[in-house]
Design an enzyme around this catalytic site. Structure first.
Site, PDB file in Angstrom:
ATOM      1  N   GLU A 157       4.494  13.583   4.850  1.00  0.00           N
ATOM      2  CA  GLU A 157       3.133  13.076   4.859  1.00  0.00           C
ATOM      3  C   GLU A 157       3.134  11.618   5.303  1.00  0.00           C
ATOM      4  O   GLU A 157       3.966  10.846   4.856  1.00  0.00           O
ATOM      5  CB  GLU A 157       2.585  13.191   3.419  1.00  0.00           C
ATOM      6  CG  GLU A 157       1.179  12.710   3.261  1.00  0.00           C
ATOM      7  CD  GLU A 157       0.257  13.337   4.269  1.00  0.00           C
ATOM      8  OE1 GLU A 157       0.086  14.558   4.233  1.00  0.00           O
ATOM      9  OE2 GLU A 157      -0.278  12.613   5.131  1.00  0.00           O
ATOM     10  N   CYS A 284       5.084   3.414  -2.076  1.00  0.00           N
ATOM     11  CA  CYS A 284       5.923   4.049  -1.057  1.00  0.00           C
ATOM     12  C   CYS A 284       7.006   3.164  -0.466  1.00  0.00           C
ATOM     13  O   CYS A 284       8.189   3.527  -0.483  1.00  0.00           O
ATOM     14  CB  CYS A 284       5.043   4.576   0.066  1.00  0.00           C
ATOM     15  SG  CYS A 284       3.775   5.658  -0.568  1.00  0.00           S
TER      16      CYS A 284
HETATM   17  C1  UGA Z   1       2.447   3.823   3.542  1.00  0.00           C
HETATM   18  C2  UGA Z   1       2.523   4.255   5.006  1.00  0.00           C
HETATM   19  O1  UGA Z   1       1.726   3.374   5.819  1.00  0.00           O
HETATM   20  C3  UGA Z   1       2.050   5.687   5.173  1.00  0.00           C
HETATM   21  O2  UGA Z   1       2.234   6.092   6.524  1.00  0.00           O
HETATM   22  C4  UGA Z   1       2.860   6.604   4.241  1.00  0.00           C
HETATM   23  O3  UGA Z   1       2.392   7.947   4.296  1.00  0.00           O
HETATM   24  C5  UGA Z   1       2.722   6.101   2.802  1.00  0.00           C
HETATM   25  O4  UGA Z   1       3.187   4.742   2.724  1.00  0.00           O
HETATM   26  C6  UGA Z   1       3.548   7.013   1.918  1.00  0.00           C
HETATM   27  O5  UGA Z   1       4.762   7.083   2.105  1.00  0.00           O
HETATM   28  O6  UGA Z   1       2.960   7.725   1.093  1.00  0.00           O
HETATM   29  P1  UGA Z   1       0.482   2.978   1.904  1.00  0.00           P
HETATM   30  O7  UGA Z   1       1.589   2.480   1.049  1.00  0.00           O
HETATM   31  O8  UGA Z   1      -0.575   3.812   1.308  1.00  0.00           O
HETATM   32  O9  UGA Z   1       1.068   3.823   3.145  1.00  0.00           O
HETATM   33  O10 UGA Z   1      -0.278   1.719   2.539  1.00  0.00           O
HETATM   34  P2  UGA Z   1      -0.061   0.781   3.821  1.00  0.00           P
HETATM   35  O11 UGA Z   1      -1.356   0.624   4.498  1.00  0.00           O
HETATM   36  O12 UGA Z   1       1.073   1.207   4.640  1.00  0.00           O
HETATM   37  O13 UGA Z   1       0.291  -0.619   3.123  1.00  0.00           O
HETATM   38  C7  UGA Z   1       1.476  -0.794   2.375  1.00  0.00           C
HETATM   39  C8  UGA Z   1       1.613  -2.240   1.977  1.00  0.00           C
HETATM   40  O14 UGA Z   1       1.949  -3.050   3.098  1.00  0.00           O
HETATM   41  C9  UGA Z   1       0.354  -2.859   1.375  1.00  0.00           C
HETATM   42  O15 UGA Z   1       0.698  -3.609   0.239  1.00  0.00           O
HETATM   43  C10 UGA Z   1      -0.169  -3.759   2.478  1.00  0.00           C
HETATM   44  O16 UGA Z   1      -0.898  -4.849   1.985  1.00  0.00           O
HETATM   45  C11 UGA Z   1       1.123  -4.203   3.121  1.00  0.00           C
HETATM   46  N1  UGA Z   1       0.976  -4.656   4.523  1.00  0.00           N
HETATM   47  C12 UGA Z   1       0.582  -3.792   5.485  1.00  0.00           C
HETATM   48  C13 UGA Z   1       1.311  -5.961   4.864  1.00  0.00           C
HETATM   49  O17 UGA Z   1       1.699  -6.761   4.002  1.00  0.00           O
HETATM   50  N2  UGA Z   1       1.197  -6.365   6.163  1.00  0.00           N
HETATM   51  C14 UGA Z   1       0.797  -5.511   7.139  1.00  0.00           C
HETATM   52  O18 UGA Z   1       0.740  -5.934   8.316  1.00  0.00           O
HETATM   53  C15 UGA Z   1       0.473  -4.203   6.786  1.00  0.00           C
END
Ligand code: UGA
Length: 451
Positions: A157, A284
């Site tokens: 996923e 994740c």
């Molecule tokens: C992540 C992946 O993006 C999904 O593809 C994957 O399915 C999911 O993990 C999982 O394994 O279930 P998620 O953890 O829900 O999704 O959220 P993200 O949008 O990826 O953000 C993760 C973290 O990275 C957040 O804390 C966000 O603030 C941080 N982030 C994101 C940054 O610090 N900088 C960025 O440029 C992008």
């Protein structure tokens, strides 16, 4: 098709509602009766945009049960396992729920062919392990060979919390890992409307412009399992990379947001996941990078790049507190307001949230902490009642007499605050999200990340 989904977390429930939306009959099974009662009453057990509306829309095509007997495996074509695989202290994944799910399937299986799909993020090799568990349990119970009665498929996923339905309706790709042709063909059929993008988009979830079909990658089971970890680790290291560059940028007087833009415009690099900030949190990236390093260790292999991405990420949380200490000189006795508590906007999830570590560090150094969040405070009060943070339902209460402010989570409402009437104090914009020029003009000392 008739689908059974075991586990009603973000992955299980979103997958279920999307399959029901595209026309399948879906049963969701969770042993947590409270959750099931809530779902039967039409309410999702967590905050996720559009989920409640879609649950109402699919109505009778989805049912919720708390036992395998009620699930009616005899009339099921495909079982999705979407149970949690939390981290153990050594970084390995805890497979207790996966084992329970596999054994409960084996106990209820009859002689019709069943496709069993691993949707949980499971350690590399788990697909085979689930297959063995089912085989052993079935043969022990029935005293006959199970050969040819089921196939285990990996279907990782890739949805993001906060955008779970969008990502499931309009994924970048679907990966199916199995050596079993029948298993692969069944899933291809199941996903057909998503692959061909020929369903009517639900209200509020429009199809991205230009999306005509979704690529499908069919591969062996183990490669599919590795794809999941490798994808999350790559995204995690992109974030840590720009944060590392950010520290250099700060030293030399450059701006990491511009550097991210400048490198991201190279299509080989891409702009996404290059936002400098206080780093990743959530259920994740931390868990999966730890599991990847732990798995490699089992094979006497180091993963220095993934390990470094982890180190850089968790250092960002200390950096915030050090930056505040530099600005205030003394933290003891100072009042700090945290804006945002969830690990990212559009979710009430607090797993591995940077806010928790930042709050702990500030408290350790003698500051008092008030926190606001538009949706996550109920979880914060329930899960962290003794953290020592004052949870404020109103943002004004959190900001009252604050000596410093930290923007932890980029909820849009924080950009719209009445900043003219807030006392200008040192402000760490942990996501480079606020209007820096406007706030500086109002007298705030804005400390961005990597700039
Ligand atoms: C992540 C992946 O993006 C999904 O593809 C994957 O399915 C999911 O993990 C999982 O394994 O279930 P998620 O953890 O829900 O999704 O959220 P993200 O949008 O990826 O953000 C993760 C973290 O990275 C957040 O804390 C966000 O603030 C941080 N982030 C994101 C940054 O610090 N900088 C960025 O440029 C992008």
């Amino acid at each position: 098709m008739h689908i059974l989904i075991i586990g009603t977390g973000y992955v299980g429930l979103t997958t279920g509602v999307v399959f029901a939306y595209i026309g399948h009959e879906v049963t969701c099974l969770d042993t947590n009766r409270e959750k099931i009662a809530q779902l039967q009453a039409g309410k999702a057990p967590f905050y996720e945009p559009h989920l409640d509306e879609l649950l109402a829309q699919v109505g009778g095509r989805m049912r919720f049960v708390s036992s395998m007997e009620e699930a009616d495996l005899a009339h099921t074509d495909v079982v999705f396992i979407a149970v949690g695989t939390p981290s153990l202290p050594d970084g390995n994944a805890d497979l207790t729920y996966l084992r329970q799910a596999a054994e409960s399937i084996a106990e209820a299986m009859d002689d019709h062919f069943l496709v069993i799909v691993n949707k949980s993020t499971v350690p590399i090799g788990s697909g085979n392990w689930v297959g063995t568990l089912i085989k052993d349990a079935y043969e022990k119970r029935n005293g006959k060979k199970v050969e040819g009665k089921f196939a285990v498929v990996s279907n990782p996923e890739f949805l993001r919390q906060g955008a779970a339905l969008h990502d499931s309706l309009y994924p970048d790709r679907i990966v199916i890992g199995s050596e079993n042709t029948h298993g692969v063909e069944t899933l291809r059929e199941l996903f057909k409307p998503i692959l061909q993008q020929n369903f009517t988009p639900p209200a509020g979830l429009p199809r991205p412009e230009g999306l005509q079909e979704v690529p499908l990658l069919v591969c062996d089971l183990t490669s599919a399992e590795v794809i999941k970890y490798a994808a999350n680790a790559f995204l995690a290291l992109k974030i840590s990379y720009i944060n590392e560059i950010g520290h250099l940028a700060q030293k030399v007087g450059a701006d990491a947001t511009l550097i991210a833009k400048g490198i991201g415009l190279d299509s080989r690099i891409g702009e996404r996941f290059l936002n400098p900030g206080i780093g990743w949190g959530g259920s994740c990236f931390g868990k999966d990078t730890a599991a990847l390093v732990a798995t490699a260790k089992d094979y006497n292999l180091a993963m220095p790049i993934v390990q470094a991405a982890r180190d850089v990420n968790y250092h960002q949380r200390t950096w915030v507190v050090d930056a505040l200490q530099d600005a205030l000189k003394i933290l003891k006795g100072k009042r700090v307001a945290l804006l945002g508590f969830s690990f990212k906007p559009d979710t009430d999830d607090l797993r591995d949230a940077p806010s928790l570590d930042i709050a702990r560090l500030l408290l350790q150094r003698g500051a008092s902490v008030r926190a606001h969040d538009p949706v996550a405070l109920e979880n914060a009060r329930r899960l962290y009642p003794d953290l020592g943070v004052r949870y404020c339902a109103q943002v004004d209460e959190a900001l009252e007499d604050a000596d410093a402010i930290v923007l932890v989570t980029e909820w849009p409402m924080y950009r719209e605050l009445d900043w003219e009437h807030i006392k200008p104090v040192p402000l760490v914009d942990g996501r480079n999200f606020l209007d820096r020029e406007r706030l500086s003009a109002l007298g705030f000392r804005v400390i961005g990340v990597g700039r």
